[in-house]
Design an enzyme around this catalytic site. Structure first.
Site, mmCIF file in Angstrom:
data_model
loop_
_atom_site.group_PDB
_atom_site.id
_atom_site.type_symbol
_atom_site.label_atom_id
_atom_site.label_comp_id
_atom_site.label_asym_id
_atom_site.label_seq_id
_atom_site.Cartn_x
_atom_site.Cartn_y
_atom_site.Cartn_z
ATOM 1 C CD GLU A 44 29.418 17.811 34.252
ATOM 2 O OE1 GLU A 44 28.387 17.947 34.920
ATOM 3 O OE2 GLU A 44 29.524 18.205 33.067
ATOM 4 C CE LYS A 111 26.369 20.788 36.019
ATOM 5 N NZ LYS A 111 26.379 19.709 34.996
ATOM 6 C CB CYS A 163 28.977 21.337 32.572
ATOM 7 S SG CYS A 163 28.450 20.896 30.881
ATOM 8 C CB SER A 191 29.540 20.263 26.748
ATOM 9 O OG SER A 191 28.755 20.963 25.814
ATOM 10 C CE LYS A 197 26.648 22.016 23.548
ATOM 11 N NZ LYS A 197 26.295 20.767 24.276
ATOM 12 C CG ASN A 420 5.285 -2.355 5.520
ATOM 13 O OD1 ASN A 420 5.975 -1.454 5.054
ATOM 14 N ND2 ASN A 420 4.310 -2.129 6.377
ATOM 15 C CB THR A 444 19.738 2.718 6.388
ATOM 16 O OG1 THR A 444 18.506 2.046 6.107
ATOM 17 C CG2 THR A 444 20.891 1.747 6.168
ATOM 18 C CD GLU A 449 13.932 7.000 5.705
ATOM 19 O OE1 GLU A 449 14.155 6.884 4.489
ATOM 20 O OE2 GLU A 449 14.437 6.250 6.569
ATOM 21 C CE LYS A 572 6.011 2.324 11.227
ATOM 22 N NZ LYS A 572 6.062 2.647 9.787
#
Length: 612
Positions: A44, A111, A163, A191, A197, A420, A444, A449, A572
């Protein structure tokens, strides 16, 4: 029915790389001809790349795609080629497949269903085509049909589901194709990769080929095309409920051609892999493509010795190992833009040293355990390793604020502030190293988190790319244990012996992540229900009270904390570095889960828990 040879070809494309995209398709066609393929199906939107975003809305962009199709046509002599591209008709854009037979376009299939969930926003760009309708458009001074079409090759009658078309149950085009008595259905796809999956795709192919009593051929894009989504390049063939052929996924090659005869017997089926192995395969390829497509010289990583940064270091090392294994040393270096090909006895470690620079940035709150963990891990994989202390800079910032406000900062009164400033002080200097190296800074943050905002903005969130932001901490911890043994990474032994901690409070306060938050295993269960399944706090309490066996007050406390922190920290998540989509869901507001920055914070919903 004659036994003809067909093929699927996956290509690693990039939006706006017109000549590169065209060349990769041409090379795939040439390889298919060498394999004596009669019908070749490409993915696709292969001409433009699926990740072109709002470029699809431009008038010039679909027009340029058609111009590229014209350049492709002469290369299709002696075979049939199906290739995806966008086509604009007046003010509407359609996601189409061009069918080229012996260097002549026979028609365009449009499609019929748009993907609009999760990472997909296709309705923003494309208009769905109506079943059973066709029109004619002018192409190369001729009228060419476009719409709901089928085609013939020798005695083979074939059609397409593009798809999302295949995932719409009883509404899918396959039922109408079955009524038209097609022998073969192609599914050209873009996809996105997610762990596990491929098992769902296999199930889809087997059920489709059984339901429609036909051959069903699936072909997907490959690589980190445009930054966030990864494509695994899966190519499969099934017949009458049985998988007959499947390729190896997540290749570093520019293209792959997988050919097979239309015969109802199994031919060549690559093995299916575990979730742990899929994670490292996809992440390694995504890092490689991101590095080379951004024209960067490698990566820089603030290596704390903890789980998150250590997992990313291993992923970069695996990127090098797997790339060399598949492409060979010289070809890997050429694709990666490495100027100096290693000639030592251990080229893999030497290459990691060129492509990954790490630094341990300690404070008086850092432990010898984490320093030793970071140093030994870097040494084991060959990464360049620096270390320095940042107490001088932290003290300088702190002294200036204390002088300005006229008092000393204390842990009792200023806990978050004092934590901080350490994380933020690490950011400018590690960015300097990234700039010096013309390298990508690796952030990271993990998904857990991100859920609760347990990360310092402009501190440990700083980065060009955040490789593990779409996977939860509980998975990362388990994956590291798996990787130590299954990937032969003994440098992870010290990492796996440590309890996760930010090391931002004084050591005597024995800070740990789970003490600050809650057990990571509990966060996973709450986020699945809250974010993936969109359940209310009350629903989650009723479901988890049976599953987890926690004291009611404890479970209520965890649920309240999760939703309060989630609501408070959307700002954030809006600012996190781009991340790879790796799991069944993620919390990136740009690709999966949108949430208001300002809200009432589930106040009424959480209050209901106290009434139980």
């Amino acid at each position: 029915m004659p036994s003809i040879k067909i093929a699927g070809a996956t290509v690693n494309q990039t939006p706006l790389d017109w000549s590169g995209n065209l060349n990769r398709i041409i090379l795939a066609i040439e390889e298919a001809k060498r394999q004596e393929v009669e019908i070749l199906c490409l993915p696709e939107l292969a001409i433009t790349g699926y990740g072109s975003e709002d470029l699809f809305l431009s008038y010039w962009y679909p027009k340029k795609a058609l111009a590229q199709l014209k350049l492709l046509i002469p290369h299709c002599k002696g075979m049939t080629v199906a290739v995806g591209l966008p086509i604009r008709i007046q003010d509407k854009v359609y996601n189409c497949v061009a069918v080229i037979e012996n260097a002549k376009v026979k028609g365009f299939v449009a499609k019929q269903f748009m993907a609009i969930d999760g990472v997909h926003y296709e309705f923003r760009w494309f208009t769905p085509w109506k079943a059973n309708e066709t029109v004619e458009i002018e192409f190369q001074d001729q009228q060419v049909p476009l719409g709901d079409l089928t085609f013939h090759h020798k005695e083979i009658h074939y059609g397409f589901e593009i798809c999302e078309d295949a995932w719409r149950g009883k509404l899918r085009p396959g039922y109408r194709l079955c009524d038209r008595k097609v022998d073969l259905i192609f599914n050209p796809s873009a996809s996105h990769f997610a762990m596990g999956k491929t098992a769902l795709r296999r199930e889809l192919l087997e059920e489709s080929s059984a339901t429609f009593d036909c051959y069903y051929c699936y072909v997907n894009l490959v690589g980190n095309e445009a930054g966030r989504m990864i494509f695994d390049g899966e190519i499969m063939l099934a017949k009458s409920g049985k998988l007959l052929s499947r390729n190896k996924l997540l290749s570093y090659e520019d293209f792959q051609v997988k050919s097979f005869y239309l015969e109802p017997t199994p031919q060549d089926i690559a093995p299916f892999t575990s979730k742990n192995e899929e994670f490292v395969q996809a992440s390694a390829l995504a890092l490689f493509d991101y590095m080379r497509k951004s024209r960067s010289n490698g990566f820089v990583l603030s290596l704390s010795g903890g789980a998150d940064s250590s997992s990313i270091a291993i992923l970069v090392a695996e990127m090098v190992k797997r790339g060399i294994d598949e492409l060979g040393l010289e070809e890997f270096c050429k694709k990666a833009g490495v100027k100096h090909v290693p000639n030592s006895g251990n080229p893999e470690k030497e290459l990691v040293g060129q492509l990954l620079t790490t630094a341990y940035q300690g404070t008086k709150n850092s432990s010898e355990d984490t320093f030793s963990s970071a140093e030994s891990l870097a040494e084991s994989i060959g990464a360049t390793f620096y270390h320095w202390e940042i107490d001088e800079e932290v003290n300088s910032y702190t002294a200036k604020i204390e002088k300005a406000i006229g008092r000393k900062l204390t842990w009792e009164q200023d806990d978050i502030t004092l934590q901080n400033i350490q994380a933020r002080t690490r950011s400018p200097i590690i960015w300097m190293l990234a700039n010096i190296n013309n390298a990508l800074l690796l952030s990271t943050s993990n998904r857990s988190e991100g859920d609760v905002g347990y990360t310092t903005m402009d501190g440990d969130t700083s980065g060009s790319i955040s490789p593990i932001a779409a996977v939860d901490k509980y998975f990362i911890l388990n994956w590291l244990s798996w990787a130590e043994n299954n990937l032969d990474r003994p440098g992870l032994a010290k990492v796996n012996s440590l309890q996760p901690t930010a090391e931002l409070r004084p050591l005597e306060r024995t800070q740990t992540d789970e003490k600050d938050l809650m057990p990571y295993a509990v966060i996973v269960e709450i986020e699945k229900l809250a974010i993936r399944d969109r359940r209310s706090p009350m629903d989650i309490y009723l479901m988890l009270s049976e599953e987890l066996g926690l004291e009611p007050a404890t479970l209520k406390g965890y649920i309240k904390k999760f939703f309060q922190l989630w609501s408070r920290n959307q700002w954030k998540r809006e600012r996190l570095a781009p991340s790879f989509h790796l799991d069944e869901f993620n919390v990136d507001p740009k690709t999966w889960y949108r949430f208001p920055i300002l809200s009432g914070g589930f106040a009424e919903e959480l209050a209901q828990l106290d009434q139980l």
